[in-house]
Scaffold this active site. Structure first.
Site, PDB file in Angstrom:
ATOM      1  N   ASP A 187     -13.360   0.732   2.329  1.00  0.00           N
ATOM      2  CA  ASP A 187     -12.565   1.701   3.086  1.00  0.00           C
ATOM      3  C   ASP A 187     -13.218   2.021   4.429  1.00  0.00           C
ATOM      4  O   ASP A 187     -13.082   3.129   4.943  1.00  0.00           O
ATOM      5  CB  ASP A 187     -12.332   2.996   2.288  1.00  0.00           C
ATOM      6  CG  ASP A 187     -11.198   3.835   2.875  1.00  0.00           C
ATOM      7  OD1 ASP A 187     -10.399   3.282   3.650  1.00  0.00           O
ATOM      8  OD2 ASP A 187     -11.129   5.032   2.561  1.00  0.00           O
ATOM      9  N   LYS A 222       0.837  -1.206   0.000  1.00  0.00           N
ATOM     10  CA  LYS A 222       0.000   0.000   0.000  1.00  0.00           C
ATOM     11  C   LYS A 222       0.871   1.255   0.000  1.00  0.00           C
ATOM     12  O   LYS A 222       1.768   1.395   0.824  1.00  0.00           O
ATOM     13  CB  LYS A 222      -0.896  -0.011   1.254  1.00  0.00           C
ATOM     14  CG  LYS A 222      -1.764   1.227   1.451  1.00  0.00           C
ATOM     15  CD  LYS A 222      -2.903   1.300   0.462  1.00  0.00           C
ATOM     16  CE  LYS A 222      -3.615   2.645   0.492  1.00  0.00           C
ATOM     17  NZ  LYS A 222      -4.608   2.777   1.525  1.00  0.00           N
TER      18      LYS A 222
HETATM   19  O1  DOR Z   1     -10.858   8.499   5.535  1.00  0.00           O
HETATM   20  C1  DOR Z   1      -9.894   7.782   5.638  1.00  0.00           C
HETATM   21  N1  DOR Z   1      -9.623   7.079   6.756  1.00  0.00           N
HETATM   22  N2  DOR Z   1      -9.039   7.704   4.596  1.00  0.00           N
HETATM   23  C2  DOR Z   1      -7.881   7.046   4.689  1.00  0.00           C
HETATM   24  O2  DOR Z   1      -7.162   7.035   3.725  1.00  0.00           O
HETATM   25  C3  DOR Z   1      -7.460   6.407   5.965  1.00  0.00           C
HETATM   26  C4  DOR Z   1      -8.609   6.075   6.796  1.00  0.00           C
HETATM   27  C5  DOR Z   1      -8.252   5.712   8.224  1.00  0.00           C
HETATM   28  O3  DOR Z   1      -7.345   4.899   8.425  1.00  0.00           O
HETATM   29  O4  DOR Z   1      -8.879   6.217   9.148  1.00  0.00           O
HETATM   30 ZN    ZN Z   2      -8.369   3.307   3.513  1.00  0.00          ZN
END
Ligand code: DOR
Ligand code: ZN
Length: 350
Positions: free
Chosen positions: A254, A105
């Site tokens: 995500d 990543k």
């Molecule tokens: O909104 C997000 N939260 N975007 C990311 O890229 C990381 C993630 C997190 O780990 O909280």
């Molecule tokens: Zn993410």
């Protein structure tokens, strides 16, 4: 008559944040219920930068699964390594040998949560590693935003294409690349038309909402994630891509849990929690586009096909029943607020 139930080959989540310790224990059952496999993000503190750290993390995930009654046959964590300026190409070769590590990543340094150890100059600092990844067929998962503080936060993904993605793919045309959590029309156009091994994940929040949602009636921190929600024209392009015939767009929630107090805060954390109701959210988005018949390809087929893994065997069923999203779910000693908390969705997973 609209369908009353939908049966899908068991889906996978190609981008999830499981955290660690008691936080992970609180939420891991949600993902294991909805998905057969998930690609586990490595942005822990400290980040998961080596095969040994990834294997140890996988061990803790397996313990947490077993503590909530999920067997190894029911859920498989697919591990990733966190790329840094100092990653050793030999570590990539070892990761390739280790059967549980599926990808590396890229967090541009400073782009998002726990990205401080990320990459400062991808082609300048990581060429040897990228060469090795290209050689062994290890995919690079990209958080595709420039970090230049001068660049408007809504433009960071589109600029990333010109400044990083195009030069990278020119230098490493055979490298497998996933543009993670795609949020713009520019991103959709690029991924759809690019030559070579290229794909993108799309979240439920970016299919369901545009940026107005963050500001409706006041500032609403549970709709804040990175990359940030964009204009309606971008949301529409993402829906068109996800529901199209292209094999390049697939599910990556995500889901990124943060305790309620860290979201409802003067400087709230980025991340939407969607693991508890991911399929219900995606089904809602696909149905609104009148493309529910495309959900299975997006959720269950295109991801494994891109990663070169077998499609899952079993099925899951969604039924047309009102599902009220919980206002809060337990999160260790705290709670967290899921996306669309308190709203009613038209589909429920059985
Ligand atoms: O909104 C997000 N939260 N975007 C990311 O890229 C990381 C993630 C997190 O780990 O909280
Ligand atoms: Zn993410």
């Amino acid at each position: 008559m609209p369908a009353h139930t939908i049966t899908l080959t068991r889906p996978d989540d190609w981008h999830i944040h499981l955290r660690d310790g008691e936080a992970m224990q609180a939420i891991i059952g949600h993902t294991a219920k909805q998905f057969a496999r998930a690609v586990i993000m490595p942005n822990l503190k400290p980040p998961v930068t080596t095969v040994a750290l990834a294997q140890a993390y996988r061990g803790r995930i397996e313990q947490a699964l077993s503590a909530c009654g999920v067997s190894k046959a029911d859920f498989t964590p697919l591990m990733t390594l966190y790329l840094t300026d100092k990653t050793d190409p030999d570590e990539i070769a070892r990761a390739h040998e280790a059967d549980s590590i599926v990808a590396v990543k890229l967090y541009p340094a400073g782009a998002t949560t726990n990205s401080d150890a990320g990459v400062t100059d991808l082609l300048g600092k990581c060429s040897k590693v990228l060469e090795m990844m290209q050689r062994v067929g290890m995919p690079l998962l990209m958080h595709g935003e420039v970090t230049d503080p001068e660049v408007d936060v809504f433009d960071r993904e589109a600029l990333f294409i010109d400044r990083v993605m195009i030069p990278l793919r020119k230098s490493f045309p055979e490298l497998k690349v996933v543009f993670e959590h795609l949020t713009t029309k520019e991103g959709v156009d690029y991924v759809r038309d690019a030559s070579g091994p290229m794909a993108a994940t799309i979240t439920a929040q970016h299919l369901l909402y545009n940026r107005n949602e963050i500001f409706k009636g006041g500032i609403r921190p549970h709709f804040y994630c990175l990359p940030i929600l964009k204009r309606e024209v971008h949301r529409q392009a993402l829906v068109d891509a996800a529901t199209s015939d292209s094999p390049r767009f697939f599910l990556g929630s995500d889901s990124a849990p943060h305790a309620k107090g860290l979201k409802e805060n003067a400087c709230g954390c980025a991340g939407c929690y969607t693991a508890v109701h991911a399929l219900e959210l995606y089904a809602t988005a696909f149905e609104r586009a009148d493309k529910i018949d495309r959900l299975e390809a997006f959720a269950s087929f295109r991801g494994p096909d891109f990663y070169g893994l077998p499609r899952n065997k079993g099925v899951v069923t969604l039924t047309r029943e009102p599902y009220v999203v919980p206002l809060e779910v337990p999160y260790g000693s705290e709670t967290l607020v899921p996306l669309a908390a308190g709203e009613t969705l038209p589909w429920r997973m059985l």
